[in-house]
Structure formats: structure tokens, C-alpha cells
Design a protein around this motif. Structure first.
Motif, PDB file in Angstrom:
ATOM      1  N   ARG A 198       0.852  -1.188   0.000  1.00 35.64           N
ATOM      2  CA  ARG A 198       0.000   0.000   0.000  1.00 35.64           C
ATOM      3  C   ARG A 198       0.889   1.240   0.000  1.00 35.64           C
ATOM      4  NH1 ARG A 198      -4.471  -1.251   3.849  1.00 35.64           N
ATOM      5  NH2 ARG A 198      -4.847  -2.756   2.190  1.00 35.64           N
ATOM      6  N   PRO A 199       1.504   1.542  -1.137  1.00 37.78           N
ATOM      7  CA  PRO A 199       2.452   2.667  -1.196  1.00 37.78           C
ATOM      8  C   PRO A 199       1.736   4.002  -1.020  1.00 37.78           C
ATOM      9  CG  PRO A 199       2.021   1.822  -3.392  1.00 37.78           C
ATOM     10  CD  PRO A 199       1.337   0.890  -2.435  1.00 37.78           C
ATOM     11  N   PRO A 200       2.469   5.015  -0.580  1.00 37.50           N
ATOM     12  CA  PRO A 200       1.855   6.345  -0.434  1.00 37.50           C
ATOM     13  C   PRO A 200       1.376   6.879  -1.775  1.00 37.50           C
ATOM     14  CG  PRO A 200       3.987   6.228   0.680  1.00 37.50           C
ATOM     15  CD  PRO A 200       3.868   4.989  -0.134  1.00 37.50           C
ATOM     16  N   VAL A 201       0.241   7.555  -1.739  1.00 38.01           N
ATOM     17  CA  VAL A 201      -0.326   8.128  -2.958  1.00 38.01           C
ATOM     18  C   VAL A 201       0.524   9.311  -3.399  1.00 38.01           C
ATOM     19  CG1 VAL A 201      -2.361   9.183  -4.002  1.00 38.01           C
ATOM     20  CG2 VAL A 201      -2.626   7.382  -2.279  1.00 38.01           C
ATOM     21  N   SER A 202       0.964   9.280  -4.645  1.00 39.18           N
ATOM     22  CA  SER A 202       1.798  10.355  -5.172  1.00 39.18           C
ATOM     23  C   SER A 202       0.917  11.468  -5.725  1.00 39.18           C
ATOM     24  CB  SER A 202       2.720   9.817  -6.270  1.00 39.18           C
ATOM     25  OG  SER A 202       3.515  10.846  -6.807  1.00 39.18           O
ATOM     26  N   ARG A 203       1.317  12.694  -5.470  1.00 43.06           N
ATOM     27  CA  ARG A 203       0.587  13.851  -5.982  1.00 43.06           C
ATOM     28  C   ARG A 203       1.114  14.191  -7.370  1.00 43.06           C
ATOM     29  NH1 ARG A 203       2.395  15.389  -0.741  1.00 43.06           N
ATOM     30  NH2 ARG A 203       0.753  15.397   0.833  1.00 43.06           N
ATOM     31  N   TYR A 204       0.236  14.189  -8.346  1.00 42.23           N
ATOM     32  CA  TYR A 204       0.655  14.493  -9.704  1.00 42.23           C
ATOM     33  C   TYR A 204       0.848  16.000  -9.871  1.00 42.23           C
ATOM     34  CZ  TYR A 204      -0.484   9.698 -10.938  1.00 42.23           C
ATOM     35  OH  TYR A 204      -0.507   8.329 -10.998  1.00 42.23           O
ATOM     36  N   PRO A 205       1.829  16.413 -10.647  1.00 40.12           N
ATOM     37  CA  PRO A 205       2.076  17.853 -10.824  1.00 40.12           C
ATOM     38  C   PRO A 205       1.040  18.490 -11.736  1.00 40.12           C
ATOM     39  CG  PRO A 205       3.593  16.568 -12.165  1.00 40.12           C
ATOM     40  CD  PRO A 205       2.828  15.582 -11.344  1.00 40.12           C
ATOM     41  N   LEU A 206       0.806  19.771 -11.524  1.00 39.89           N
ATOM     42  CA  LEU A 206      -0.105  20.535 -12.367  1.00 39.89           C
ATOM     43  C   LEU A 206       0.683  21.245 -13.463  1.00 39.89           C
ATOM     44  CD1 LEU A 206      -2.569  22.177  -9.813  1.00 39.89           C
ATOM     45  CD2 LEU A 206      -3.026  20.279 -11.371  1.00 39.89           C
ATOM     46  N   PRO A 207       0.180  21.258 -14.692  1.00 37.17           N
ATOM     47  CA  PRO A 207       0.876  21.958 -15.780  1.00 37.17           C
ATOM     48  C   PRO A 207       0.858  23.470 -15.568  1.00 37.17           C
ATOM     49  CG  PRO A 207      -0.711  20.356 -16.625  1.00 37.17           C
ATOM     50  CD  PRO A 207      -0.985  20.505 -15.171  1.00 37.17           C
ATOM     51  N   GLU A 208       1.787  24.140 -16.210  1.00 40.33           N
ATOM     52  CA  GLU A 208       1.894  25.591 -16.075  1.00 40.33           C
ATOM     53  C   GLU A 208       0.666  26.299 -16.628  1.00 40.33           C
ATOM     54  OE1 GLU A 208       5.346  28.994 -16.802  1.00 40.33           O
ATOM     55  OE2 GLU A 208       5.366  27.128 -17.957  1.00 40.33           O
ATOM     56  N   GLU A 209       0.105  25.791 -17.725  1.00 38.55           N
ATOM     57  CA  GLU A 209      -1.090  26.410 -18.293  1.00 38.55           C
ATOM     58  C   GLU A 209      -2.275  26.305 -17.335  1.00 38.55           C
ATOM     59  OE1 GLU A 209      -1.961  24.888 -22.132  1.00 38.55           O
ATOM     60  OE2 GLU A 209       0.038  25.251 -22.945  1.00 38.55           O
ATOM     61  N   VAL A 210      -2.402  25.167 -16.660  1.00 37.65           N
ATOM     62  CA  VAL A 210      -3.498  24.990 -15.707  1.00 37.65           C
ATOM     63  C   VAL A 210      -3.338  25.946 -14.529  1.00 37.65           C
ATOM     64  CG1 VAL A 210      -4.590  23.364 -14.124  1.00 37.65           C
ATOM     65  CG2 VAL A 210      -3.887  22.605 -16.397  1.00 37.65           C
ATOM     66  N   VAL A 211      -2.109  26.122 -14.047  1.00 41.82           N
ATOM     67  CA  VAL A 211      -1.865  27.046 -12.938  1.00 41.82           C
ATOM     68  C   VAL A 211      -2.215  28.475 -13.348  1.00 41.82           C
ATOM     69  CG1 VAL A 211      -0.089  27.980 -11.414  1.00 41.82           C
ATOM     70  CG2 VAL A 211      -0.112  25.542 -11.945  1.00 41.82           C
ATOM     71  N   ALA A 212      -1.865  28.847 -14.572  1.00 39.94           N
ATOM     72  CA  ALA A 212      -2.238  30.178 -15.061  1.00 39.94           C
ATOM     73  C   ALA A 212      -3.756  30.318 -15.131  1.00 39.94           C
ATOM     74  CB  ALA A 212      -1.610  30.419 -16.431  1.00 39.94           C
TER      75      ALA A 212
END
Length: 426
Positions: A198-212
Motif C-alpha cells: 500500500r504505497p503512499p499516494v503520489s501527488r501528480y504535478p499541475l501543468p503551467e497552463e493549468v496554474v495560469a
């Protein structure tokens, strides 16, 4: 002139001629005619040195009360010198070794923050409840290795995450310090198997366009400080707590000069004068905002004319989390604030703006394995491919014109309604 001043001081200290104290005494003119120090009735008795000069008396010369403490009068004047009262020692509370054996010492308690201490208390209370309900002799004082193994299996069968059991075991050892002296290889092996299945859930990165796009949604719905805090976390690789704790004084404006790095804005994380270390127990970590070049000016607008001790973004924890999730829902996505830190590192890796060593130093990661876990460039492209054309077009337009949007020079239509309107906390 100085001799006259000394004569007046001694005249005030010596008995007056013809007084009841006895025969008159001449003023001090030579070493042989000096009076005894005990015959001087003044509060602070002078000490004589060569050529009849007065010196600052030592603490032994100060008269004391019956209790042995200094007189209530704070100071006395002697000539042109001021003699300050000797400060009393502060009382300290002694901690016995027996008390330390039962619990943690003072410095051990300071090693863990208050939020973590509260979490440990909750997990340890859960362990005590499970122990009373499961074991045949729950009143036994000593906790055995088999009991901790049973508690680990209890978490595993309830489908609890690995970080939960990791904190649960840490809470047991923190609450029962005597267990730290024992070698428990089976507990270590059980945690290893737990993490494998049961490995820790990894947080996927957000793209730069989505952050904008998120920043544009927040600003257009009158949440300008939240919009700028999102950009600060993304481009600076800041943790959410680090960004919220930034103060006005922590923003460093460009100093100018020939060096290129001196012409950029920067923030200081966990400054030493605040005595609050970062998550990795470091002070004065500096993050320079060299891309985009206009971002530092947006931070300066928030800091202009404010108290240096005020929070730079001044946003509440629960509100910032909820607004960020609402902005993502407007774009047809879901996520959490910590993905901004991952997204900034992954984007710089994908766009080759920085070397792996620079990304590691900027993110303040201690080892390369942490960097590989955070910087996942492939997941950035995967997130963009899942977006619909309408939301992705909004994000692309926001990314190309974000500076104009933040300065109210351009407006965009929301891809979908549902965002809570703010009052413009600029």
C-alpha cells in the motif's frame, strides 16, 4: 574643577562638623588622613585608589538587607558615575531523571511541532482503545513488540494509508520513550511490507497552463491575493504552509548592480529572527523569482504601505484550500495545493529552464530520490491531454496574457460557472 566636585561628594558623605556623631573630621587630603569606609553613612560607600580617586565599588561593598538581597533602591549616584542594581537570578524549574524516564524531556518535546504533537496524541489514544478491546490483559504497563504488530495489522485490514500507520507507530514510540531503547526488527519489517503493498499516494504535478488558468479564475472572481499565492507556490516550489507564513519583511526587492541575480525579487523562507525553522529544520532559505520577470512586482504591490510584520498574502488556510479546489472544478479538474510545488519542478525539468541540481536546490530537497518523486514531466502532459478543448483554451489564453489579467487590463469569460465571488482582497 574635578577636585572641587570630589570634595563636595565627600563632604555630603562624611559627618558634618559639630554633629552628634562625634568630633569633626577633616576632608580627605592625603592617604594618611583617609577615613575608614565603615564610618561613611552613605548608601554606597566609595572605594579609594591612588591620588584619592573614587572608583566604582564592587558588589561586596554594597550594603545588604537581612535577607541578603540588594537594597530596594535601584541605583545611587556617586560623582559622575551611576551604579546599577545587580539583577536577581531567574528561578528555574528542575526536572528529575525519574520524570524524564516516565515521559519526554523538555528539549525532546520541542523537536516536534504542536500540530504533529496533536496528531500523535490522537494516534496514541487510538492505540490505547484498540489495546483495551483486543488484549487479554490490557492493564499491563509494558508494551510488547507483538502488540505493535497487531496494531499495524489492524490499520492494514481497515485499508488505512501508509502515512497513517507510519505516524501511528511514531506516536507510540514518542509517547513511550523507553521503547526506543529496544530493537524491534519485526516492526520495521512489517512497516516495509505495509509500504510495499500500500504505497503512499503520489501527488501528480499541475501543468503551467493549468496554474495560469487557476490564477486567472481566482483573480477574475475577486480573489487577487489567492491568485498570487498560487503563482508563488508554483514558480517558487513553496510548500503551502511556507507560502502562508511569508511576511511583508520576507520579500526582498532587487538591490541592483552588475550581478544578474541582484536584479530579481526574492523571498526568505523561515528567517532566523523569527526562530521558526522550515520543515527540514533550516533557516534563511532564499528563493529567487527570475521567471516570469514580472511576477516579483505583483508581490511588491501586496507589500507596499503595509506593516513589515503582517502576512504577505494574509489568507486563511481553509479558505485558500476551498478556493483552489473551486477554481480547479471550474476547469474540470480536481487536486490540492501541494501539486503546485510538484508542478513547478516538473515544468522546469520539462522546459529545461534549470538543471537537475538547480531544481534540487530550489526545492530544498535533501536527496535525489525526493527530486525524482516530485519532478514527473510525463504526468504534466497526461493532465493536459485529459482536459476538454474549452477549458484548455481558457488556460492557454490565460497563460499568454496572465500579466494583463492580474493588472485588470484584460477580461476572460469563465468556461463554466460555480466560483464563489470575493470582495477583492488586494
Amino acid at each position: 574643577m574635578k577636585a572641587a566636585v570630589r570634595a563636595r561628594v565627600l563632604a555630603a558623605a562624611l559627618p558634618v562638623r559639630g554633629s552628634k556623631s562625634g568630633a569633626s573630621r577633616p576632608l580627605v587630603t592625603s592617604r594618611s588622613s583617609r577615613p575608614s569606609p565603615n564610618s561613611l553613612p552613605s548608601l554606597v560607600q566609595p572605594v579609594y585608589s591612588g591620588r584619592n580617586r573614587l572608583k566604582r565599588p564592587s558588589p561586596a561593598c554594597l550594603p545588604r538587607s537581612r535577607s541578603g538581597s540588594c537594597p530596594a533602591k535601584k541605583s545611587a549616584r556617586l560623582g559622575n558615575k551611576r551604579i546599577n542594581k545587580i539583577p536577581e537570578k531567574e528561578e528555574t524549574v528542575a526536572i528529575t531523571v525519574a520524570e524524564i524516564e516516565k515521559g519526554s524531556s523538555v528539549c525532546e518535546g520541542l523537536a516536534v511541532g504542536r500540530p504533529t504533537q496533536r496528531a500523535y496524541q490522537g494516534f496514541f489514544e487510538e492505540f490505547r482503545v484498540w489495546r483495551r478491546a483486543t488484549l487479554p490483559n490490557p492493564l499491563a504497563k509494558e508494551v510488547r513488540q507483538e502488540e505493535i504488530l497487531g496494531f499495524i495489522d489492524h490499520f492494514f485490514l481497515e485499508n488505512r494509508s501508509f502515512p497513517d500507520i507510519e505516524k501511528g507507530v511514531a506516536a507510540i514510540f514518542a509517547s513511550l520513550p523507553r521503547l526506543r531503547r529496544l530493537d524491534m526488527p519485526r516492526v520495521k519489517r512489517a512497516l516495509k511490507g505495509y509500504k510495499k503493498k500500500r504505497p503512499p499516494v503520489s501527488r501528480y504535478p499541475l501543468p503551467e497552463e493549468v496554474v495560469a488558468g487557476v490564477a486567472a479564475v481566482l483573480h477574475l472572481n475577486h480573489h487577487p491575493r489567492n491568485a498570487r499565492s498560487v503563482l508563488c507556490q508554483f514558480y517558487g516550489y513553496l510548500r503551502p504552509g511556507e507560502c502562508r507564513k511569508l511576511k511583508v519583511k520576507d520579500l526582498v526587492i532587487p538591490a541592483g548592480g552588475m550581478s544578474k541575480s541582484m536584479n530579481n525579487y526574492a523571498v526568505i523562507i523561515a528567517p532566523f529572527e523569527d526562530l521558526q525553522p522550515s520543515k527540514t529544520q533550516t533557516f534563511d532559505d532564499t528563493v529567487i523569482f527570475d521567471y516570469p520577470v514580472w511576477l516579483g512586482k505583483e508581490f511588491q504591490k501586496l507589500a507596499t504601505g503595509r506593516n513589515p510584520q503582517e502576512l504577505l498574502f494574509d489568507i486563511k488556510v481553509a479558505e485558500s484550500i476551498e478556493l483552489f479546489r473551486e477554481a480547479l472544478r471550474v476547469l474540470g479538474l480536481d487536486g490540492e495545493l501541494y501539486q503546485l510545488r510538484h508542478g513547478g519542478a516538473s515544468t522546469d525539468w520539462l522546459e529545461k529552464r534549470r538543471t537537475p541540481g538547480e531544481i534540487k536546490a530550489r526545492g530544498r530537497w535533501q536527496c535525489d530520490s525526493s527530486l525524482r518523486r516530485y519532478a514527473k514531466a510525463g504526468q504534466v502532459q497526461k493532465t493536459l491531454n485529459k482536459m476538454k478543448s474549452l477549458e484548455r483554451g481558457f488556460c492557454s489564453t490565460a497563460f499568454s496574457n496572465l500579466e494583463k489579467i492580474l493588472n485588470n487590463k484584460m477580461n476572460l469569460a469563465m468556461p463554466r460557472p460555480g466560483m464563489k465571488q470575493g470582495r477583492g482582497n488586494s
